[in-house]
Design an enzyme around this catalytic site. Structure first.
Site, PDB file in Angstrom:
ATOM      1  CG  ASP A 103      19.350   2.331   9.157  1.00 25.53           C
ATOM      2  OD1 ASP A 103      20.007   2.906   8.269  1.00 25.53           O
ATOM      3  OD2 ASP A 103      18.181   1.955   8.980  1.00 25.53           O
ATOM      4  CG  ASP A 324      24.095   4.690   4.215  1.00 24.31           C
ATOM      5  OD1 ASP A 324      23.388   4.881   5.217  1.00 24.31           O
ATOM      6  OD2 ASP A 324      24.022   3.671   3.515  1.00 24.31           O
TER       7      ASP A 324
END
Ligand SMILES: *[C@@H]1O[C@H](CO)[C@@H](O)[C@H](O)[C@H]1NC(C)=O
Ligand SMILES: *[C@@H]1O[C@H](CO)[C@@H](O)[C@H](O)[C@H]1NC(C)=O
Ligand SMILES: *[C@@H]1O[C@H](CO)[C@@H](O)[C@H](O)[C@H]1NC(C)=O
Length: 448
Positions: A103, A324
């Site tokens: 993440d 991302d």
């Protein structure tokens, strides 16, 4: 001492120095696997799941953004993974394996711990602190504990001065437990855990964990900025990942530090050149993600007529573009997405496939045996031009009965643009946190 002995001693000393120097410079290698790898899914299912995940994640990212209205993440919990990549490592002595969501949007690393108060299902055994000889609970007066958004010393009766934390995510998922330190082990070259190990890394032992966790993960590995993140704790200025083809099953390397031969493909291989763009530092109203400046999009030979302000990060924290690790498909604001689709349709001779099924992508029917040309797709960033290889924006689907489709792996999103993993396949994506630069380095990720 005899002369020979002296020489041997000197040689062994030199060898020790050489080993230490090499260890110091070497990047730590982790390996990541795609959340859908090994599930035996058809290409159609892969595309559908990736599209649904990307939409759900973008809604969840936006729902947590300070300046925006709440966007309903929807009820996307039917067993479809919630993320794209899991990184594999082990905690403790002897090492207990964990698999964590990679993440880039959060900094705490945590895993579910025994004895759990309320945990989600996981396939690996829960990390058991009492079975680790190197485990220790951190006291609550440490800076790293006090700096957390929510931490406490617990109650007299049970906390006993230990660091109790709660850590919440944009989608209102939450982990609560105690902050600890232990040895972490990472992958060796053959992908097995048991390569390098690092003592005394801080992580959360999650005893109460609630949210959408259905990716076969045991927790989350934080790669954003922040004192607790993996890059910060390992004191590396650079980290990178190199995603192998998502339709394959080969693991993807993740490096903490500068990987060896980073530029070998870029220099000699003729696979394009390194492209670099600035990472924009966020402030409190923005997501804790890596923002970059997207300036425009070219389809085929046409630079689309999009005002740059469409992609710009606004004063109130809305808009902007992030790169991302947890979003599959690139998401563009709807107006931009529509322009991209129109340009594809206008510049190809293929017939648009009128979708009657689950797919919401722009798809074209492909005549049997053909690999027809499709228009080029170029993303223009401040200082970097990403001329994507076809495999990074067209998704090929084989249907039963031999019918074939080629679909545009891009989605319509909200005002936040997200550069997804599909567009980052087979290149090394290097985050230089000291110089605030993001580089796209041509690479063959399965050969690293
Ligand atoms: C879940 O993780 C376990 C442990 O790594 C693995 O053996 C299993 O294949 C995974 N299952 C799925 C569906 O990915
Ligand atoms: C990694 O980080 C340092 C800053 O310490 C930087 O100067 C260096 O150029 C970075 N990138 C590479 C590829 O080495
Ligand atoms: C596909 O749909 C569009 C409008 O949605 C329509 O104009 C077109 O005729 C359809 N094509 C086929 C082959 O059905």
């Amino acid at each position: 001492m005899k002369k020979l002995e002296k020489m041997l001693l000197l040689l062994s000393l030199l060898a020790v120095i050489a080993v230490v120097a090499r260890c110091d410079a070497a990047a730590l290698r982790l390996h990541a696997t795609h959340a859908d790898a090994g599930r035996g899914l058809s290409t159609r299912e892969l595309l559908h799941r990736m599209a649904a995940r990307s939409k759900a994640r973008s809604a969840r990212l936006l729902s947590g953004r300070a300046a925006s209205a709440r966007v309903d993440p929807g009820s996307y919990t039917d067993g479809v993974p919630d993320t794209e990549y899991l990184v594999h490592m082990a905690i403790g002595t002897p090492p207990q394996p964990v698999q964590l969501i990679l993440d880039t949007g959060s900094d705490l690393t945590w895993t579910q711990c025994a004895p759990c108060v309320s945990c989600f299902r996981q396939s690996l055994p829960r990390f058991n602190p009492s079975r680790s000889m190197t485990f220790s609970v951190l006291p609550c007066d440490l800076r790293i504990c006090r700096d957390l958004t929510w931490s406490s010393c617990g109650e007299q009766s049970w906390g006993n001065g230990i660091c109790v934390y709660a850590y919440a995510y944009a989608d209102h998922s939450i982990t609560t437990g105690h902050l600890d330190s232990d040895t972490f082990s990472f992958a060796s070259a053959d992908h097995a855990i048991g390569g390098a190990s690092v003592p005394d890394l801080t992580f959360g032992c999650g005893l109460f964990n609630n949210g959408i966790f259905v990716s076969n993960e045991t927790g989350i590995a934080g790669f954003s900025r922040g004192a607790l993140s993996m890059p910060a704790q390992l004191k590396v200025d650079n980290f990178s990942y190199c995603f192998t083809a998502i339709t394959g099953s080969e693991p993807s390397p993740v490096f903490l530090g500068v990987p060896p031969n980073l530029y070998s493909d870029a220099a000699g291989g003729g696979h394009g050149v390194v492209q670099s763009t600035a990472l924009i530092r966020y402030h409190s109203s923005q997501l804790k993600a890596y923002y970059i400046s997207l300036k425009g999009v070219t389809v085929g030979t046409t630079r689309l007529p999009i005002p740059e302000s469409v992609f710009a990060l606004k004063e109130d924290g809305t808009g902007g573009t992030i790169v991302d690790s947890g979003t599959g498909m690139t998401m563009l604001p709807e107006a931009v997405y529509n322009l991209v689709c129109d340009a594809f349709v206008a510049q190809t001779k293929l017939t648009v496939h009128n979708s009657t099924s689950s797919l919401s992508q722009l798809c074209f029917s492909v005549p049997p045996g053909a690999k027809p040309d499709v228009p080029a797709l170029v993303l223009h960033f401040e200082g970097a031009t990403l001329d994507l290889p076809r495999e990074n924006y067209m998704f090929e689907i084989e249907e039963t009965g031999g019918r074939r489709l080629t679909c545009l792996a891009i989605n319509a999103g909200e005002d936040l643009s997200v550069i997804g993993n599909f567009q980052q396949q087979n290149m090394h994506v290097l985050y230089d946190l000291a110089n605030d630069m993001l580089s796209f380095v041509p690479a063959r990720c399965n050969e690293l």
